[in-house]
Design a protein around this motif. Sequence first.
Motif, PDB file in Angstrom:
ATOM      1  N   GLY A   1      52.680  42.347  51.082  1.00 41.32           N
ATOM      2  CA  GLY A   1      53.047  41.460  49.984  1.00 41.32           C
ATOM      3  C   GLY A   1      52.091  41.457  48.808  1.00 41.32           C
ATOM      4  N   LEU A   2      51.127  42.374  48.774  1.00 39.61           N
ATOM      5  CA  LEU A   2      50.139  42.410  47.693  1.00 39.61           C
ATOM      6  C   LEU A   2      50.349  43.644  46.824  1.00 39.61           C
ATOM      7  CD1 LEU A   2      46.979  41.406  49.733  1.00 39.61           C
ATOM      8  CD2 LEU A   2      48.200  39.980  48.093  1.00 39.61           C
ATOM      9  N   PRO A   3      50.026  43.575  45.533  1.00 41.55           N
ATOM     10  CA  PRO A   3      50.185  44.732  44.640  1.00 41.55           C
ATOM     11  C   PRO A   3      49.289  45.886  45.074  1.00 41.55           C
ATOM     12  CG  PRO A   3      49.866  42.705  43.388  1.00 41.55           C
ATOM     13  CD  PRO A   3      49.579  42.370  44.817  1.00 41.55           C
ATOM     14  N   GLU A   4      49.829  47.098  45.025  1.00 39.05           N
ATOM     15  CA  GLU A   4      49.070  48.283  45.409  1.00 39.05           C
ATOM     16  C   GLU A   4      47.828  48.459  44.553  1.00 39.05           C
ATOM     17  OE1 GLU A   4      52.257  51.531  47.144  1.00 39.05           O
ATOM     18  OE2 GLU A   4      51.855  51.474  44.989  1.00 39.05           O
ATOM     19  N   LEU A   5      47.975  48.214  43.266  1.00 37.87           N
ATOM     20  CA  LEU A   5      46.858  48.414  42.346  1.00 37.87           C
ATOM     21  C   LEU A   5      45.699  47.486  42.680  1.00 37.87           C
ATOM     22  CD1 LEU A   5      45.722  49.839  39.882  1.00 37.87           C
ATOM     23  CD2 LEU A   5      46.870  48.144  38.440  1.00 37.87           C
ATOM     24  N   LEU A   6      45.995  46.232  43.025  1.00 38.64           N
ATOM     25  CA  LEU A   6      44.956  45.268  43.395  1.00 38.64           C
ATOM     26  C   LEU A   6      44.193  45.753  44.625  1.00 38.64           C
ATOM     27  CD1 LEU A   6      43.541  42.496  43.230  1.00 38.64           C
ATOM     28  CD2 LEU A   6      45.437  41.570  44.606  1.00 38.64           C
ATOM     29  N   ILE A   7      44.903  46.236  45.622  1.00 39.66           N
ATOM     30  CA  ILE A   7      44.271  46.699  46.856  1.00 39.66           C
ATOM     31  C   ILE A   7      43.354  47.878  46.580  1.00 39.66           C
ATOM     32  CG2 ILE A   7      44.681  47.700  49.128  1.00 39.66           C
ATOM     33  CD1 ILE A   7      45.299  44.727  48.900  1.00 39.66           C
ATOM     34  N   GLN A   8      43.820  48.817  45.760  1.00 43.64           N
ATOM     35  CA  GLN A   8      43.005  49.996  45.472  1.00 43.64           C
ATOM     36  C   GLN A   8      41.777  49.644  44.640  1.00 43.64           C
ATOM     37  OE1 GLN A   8      43.548  52.647  47.146  1.00 43.64           O
ATOM     38  NE2 GLN A   8      45.436  51.737  47.962  1.00 43.64           N
ATOM     39  N   LEU A   9      41.914  48.711  43.726  1.00 44.95           N
ATOM     40  CA  LEU A   9      40.760  48.276  42.939  1.00 44.95           C
ATOM     41  C   LEU A   9      39.730  47.570  43.815  1.00 44.95           C
ATOM     42  CD1 LEU A   9      42.479  46.955  39.674  1.00 44.95           C
ATOM     43  CD2 LEU A   9      41.017  48.972  39.900  1.00 44.95           C
ATOM     44  N   LEU A  10      40.195  46.776  44.760  1.00 49.96           N
ATOM     45  CA  LEU A  10      39.288  46.099  45.688  1.00 49.96           C
ATOM     46  C   LEU A  10      38.592  47.111  46.597  1.00 49.96           C
ATOM     47  CD1 LEU A  10      41.370  42.935  46.698  1.00 49.96           C
ATOM     48  CD2 LEU A  10      39.339  43.016  45.254  1.00 49.96           C
ATOM     49  N   ASN A  11      39.339  48.097  47.071  1.00 52.32           N
ATOM     50  CA  ASN A  11      38.743  49.152  47.902  1.00 52.32           C
ATOM     51  C   ASN A  11      37.690  49.934  47.130  1.00 52.32           C
ATOM     52  OD1 ASN A  11      39.726  49.226  50.617  1.00 52.32           O
ATOM     53  ND2 ASN A  11      41.740  49.762  49.840  1.00 52.32           N
TER      54      ASN A  11
END
Length: 312
Positions: free
Chosen positions: A49-59
Motif C-alpha cells: 500500500g505504499l508508493p514505490e518511489l517512497l520505498i526506493q528513496l528510503l532504501n
Amino acid sequence: MKKDRLFYSANLVGLTVFLYLMLSTLLRGALSLFLAVYQPGAALHNPVGLPELLIQLLNLACSVVNLGVPLWLLCRTMRPLNVRIPHAKVPRKQLLTALPIFLLFTTLCTALANGLRIVLDKGGYSVPEAAQLPSGNLALFFCFIATCVVPAVGEELLFRGGIQQLLRPWGDWFAILVTSFFFSFLHHDLSQLPSIFAMSVFLGYVAVVTGSVRASILLHFANNLSSFLLLWARQRLDATNLLGLSILLFAIYIACGLFALLQLRRVGLLRPLARYTVPKNQMGRWERLLYAPICSFTALLLILTTVMEYFR
C-alpha cells in the motif's frame, strides 16, 4: 596502541563492523516502524500500500547512512595512524584485463552458490527471496542507485579501502582474508557465503596489486550491474528470452575472461603479495587478532546471526 598496534587495529575493525551491523538493524527497524504508522501493516520488507518511489528513496537513504557513518568514523580514526585509502589512478590495461576475469569468476561463484542453495534447501534452509524491482521508471532508477552504485562505492571504500588498508602492515594476505571474513558474514546468507568470500578475496587482491580502490569499485559495480540486469530480465522477459540472455551473457563472460587470463602477467596483475614475518618470541597475528575483544565479539556475533538464519 604503541605496544601492540595490531591489537588496536583489530579492535577498530571489530568496532567498525559492529557499528555497521547495528546501524543497519536500527535503521531498518526505525523505517519499518515509520511505515507501519504511515500505512498500518506495512514494513520495509513488506511495503504493501505504499508508493514505490517512497520505498526506493528510503532504501537509498538507508544505504547511504549505513555505509557513510562507519566509513566517516573509520577515516577519522585512521588519520592518526597515518593510514589513507589508496585511490591512485589505475592503468586502463589493468582495468580492461581485470574486469572480464572478475565477471568470469563471479559466474563460477554464482554457480557454486546455486549448487549450495540446492543442498541447503534439502536440509530445510529457507533461502532469502530475491528482491522485487519496482515497475515505475523513476523508482527503478533509485533502486539501481541503491543496489548497484552505493554498495559498490561505499563497501569498497569501507572494506577494501579502510579495513583492509588498516591491516596491511601485517601482510597483504592476512588483511585480505580478515576483511573477506567480515564482508562475507555481513551478508547473512549461508548459501552465498563461500562465493561472496571468494569474490571479496579477488577484490582485495586487485586493490592491493593496483594500489587503488578504483579498480575494486569498478569490478564490484560490474557484478552488481550484471545481477541487476538478470533480475530485471527475470521479471520482465518470458522464459525463452530470459534463457537466451543468460546464455549470451555467460558466453561473453567465459570468452572474454579466458582471453583476459592470458594477459595477466603482461599487464602486471599477476605478482606475489607482500609477506609479514612474525618476530621470534611474539604471539602470532591470528592469535593477537583473536585476543582483541571487540574484534572477537563482532566475529562471533556475525557467525551466530548467520547460522541462526539456517534454523529460521
